[in-house]
Design a protein around this motif. Structure first.
Motif, short mmCIF file in Angstrom:
data_model
loop_
_atom_site.label_atom_id
_atom_site.label_comp_id
_atom_site.label_asym_id
_atom_site.label_seq_id
_atom_site.Cartn_x
_atom_site.Cartn_y
_atom_site.Cartn_z
N UNK A 24 19.26 -3.60 -19.37
CA UNK A 24 20.23 -3.00 -20.24
C UNK A 24 19.89 -1.62 -20.27
N UNK A 25 20.84 -0.56 -20.60
CA UNK A 25 20.68 0.63 -20.86
C UNK A 25 20.81 1.10 -22.22
N UNK A 26 20.77 2.35 -22.76
CA UNK A 26 20.71 2.53 -24.16
C UNK A 26 22.50 2.54 -24.54
N UNK A 27 22.71 1.67 -25.45
CA UNK A 27 24.23 1.40 -26.03
C UNK A 27 24.52 2.67 -26.61
N UNK A 28 23.84 3.47 -26.99
CA UNK A 28 24.54 4.69 -28.10
C UNK A 28 25.31 5.61 -27.21
N UNK B 230 22.23 -4.39 -29.71
CA UNK B 230 22.14 -3.52 -30.58
C UNK B 230 21.47 -2.31 -30.42
N UNK B 231 21.84 -1.06 -30.92
CA UNK B 231 20.96 0.26 -30.74
C UNK B 231 19.56 0.02 -31.25
N UNK B 232 19.37 -0.43 -32.14
CA UNK B 232 18.06 -0.69 -32.87
C UNK B 232 17.01 -1.86 -31.97
N UNK B 233 17.63 -2.55 -31.27
CA UNK B 233 16.99 -3.57 -30.36
C UNK B 233 16.55 -2.73 -29.11
N UNK B 234 17.34 -1.90 -28.74
CA UNK B 234 17.00 -1.15 -27.67
C UNK B 234 15.93 -0.22 -27.78
N UNK B 235 16.04 0.42 -29.01
CA UNK B 235 14.97 1.50 -29.35
C UNK B 235 13.59 0.70 -29.22
N UNK B 236 13.49 -0.46 -29.88
CA UNK B 236 12.09 -1.10 -29.94
C UNK B 236 11.63 -1.92 -28.67
N UNK B 237 12.53 -2.02 -27.68
CA UNK B 237 12.01 -2.78 -26.41
C UNK B 237 11.21 -1.51 -25.73
N UNK B 238 10.18 -2.01 -24.77
CA UNK B 238 9.66 -1.07 -23.76
C UNK B 238 10.53 -1.11 -22.57
N UNK B 239 10.19 -0.37 -21.73
CA UNK B 239 11.10 0.12 -20.58
C UNK B 239 11.26 -1.39 -19.59
N UNK B 240 9.93 -1.92 -19.84
CA UNK B 240 9.84 -3.21 -18.83
C UNK B 240 10.69 -4.10 -19.52
#
Length: 256
Positions: free
Chosen positions: A252-256, A235-245
């Motif tokens: 994963x990469x940005x799903x948006x 989910x986009x909000x999950x991606x945003x809260x995860x750190x690069x590591x």
């Protein structure tokens, strides 16, 4: 980002495992890490999982697997930030790296609760064929959310079986039967047991009146398909809260 950078950013250093702990992983195929979660964290996780189980109803666990006699949940990464510890804890990652080497990713993050009178599994490995010792491809971790006891369905393992080069069905007429060398992984809630997923293992029957709850963060070499396609479900909000590591560990990469 590469694995060395990701692990360093997550606090994984070369001194997080002792020599006896490495020896136990080599010899027995499993290693308990005590007090990874505090009692307060265990309580919070159990409360959240009860909420998710009630909300998802008959669809609970459907993203990966449903199993009669158990409550299952899957895709926990998208369902609460509290579950991030399961693929980010330095000691856990150090043990996974020791088993799999420097090129792995999270395959899935699920939960399983063996219900009263239920939960027995045949001995199995989490791979479809045997591998040579040292050529390991998958490694799991069991996050104990209740005390694991001889009576409540604690996981059974056959120590050293990850080095046998065979599968349970190759040696046992009935893999659901008791193996003469099996032991149960007992321990207190908050413990995480790392186990080489080529190790023969299986749940046992819960003889108590309460569910026996656990989470499983399952890792595999990066070239293998994930048990849950993390990119597909991200989910986009999950991606945003995860750190690069963390994103690197999920691959994963940005799903948006």
């Amino acid at each position: 980002m590469d694995m060395a950078t990701a692990l360093s950013d997550l606090g994984v250093t070369g001194d997080l495992l002792t020599d006896p702990e490495r020896d136990q992983l080599d010899r027995d195929g499993f290693l308990p890490l005590e007090d990874v979660l505090t009692p307060e964290e265990v309580y919070a996780v159990n409360q959240r999982m009860a909420e998710l189980t009630a909300a998802e109803g008959e669809r609970a666990g459907l993203e990966v697997h449903q199993e009669q006699g158990t409550d299952r949940l899957a895709d926990l990464i998208n369902k609460d930030p509290m579950f991030e510890v399961c693929f980010s804890h330095p000691r856990v990652l150090a043990a996974i790296r020791y088993v799999l080497g420097p090129s792995f990713r999270l395959s899935s993050l699920n939960s399983r609760a063996a219900l009263p009178g239920q939960g027995h599994q045949s001995l199995h490995a989490d791979f479809d064929h045997p591998v040579d010792p040292g050529e390991y491809e998958v490694c799991n971790s069991i996050w104990l959310l209740d005390d694991f006891t001889p009576d409540n369905g604690a996981t059974r393992v056959v120590p050293g079986s990850h080095r046998r080069g065979t599968m349970p069905a190759d040696e046992m007429p009935d893999p659901a039967a008791t193996h003469p060398d099996q032991i149960q992984l007992t321990g207190k809630a908050g413990t995480v047991v790392i186990f080489n997923s080529h190790l023969w293992h299986g749940g046992t029957q819960n003889h108590t009146t309460r569910p026996r709850r656990a989470m499983h963060s399952y890792f595999a070499l990066r070239h293998l398909p994930q048990q849950l396609n993390q990119q597909e479900y991200l989910r986009a909000d999950t991606y945003q809260r995860l750190t690069p590591a963390q994103r690197y560990l999920l691959d994963v990469t940005d799903p948006s």
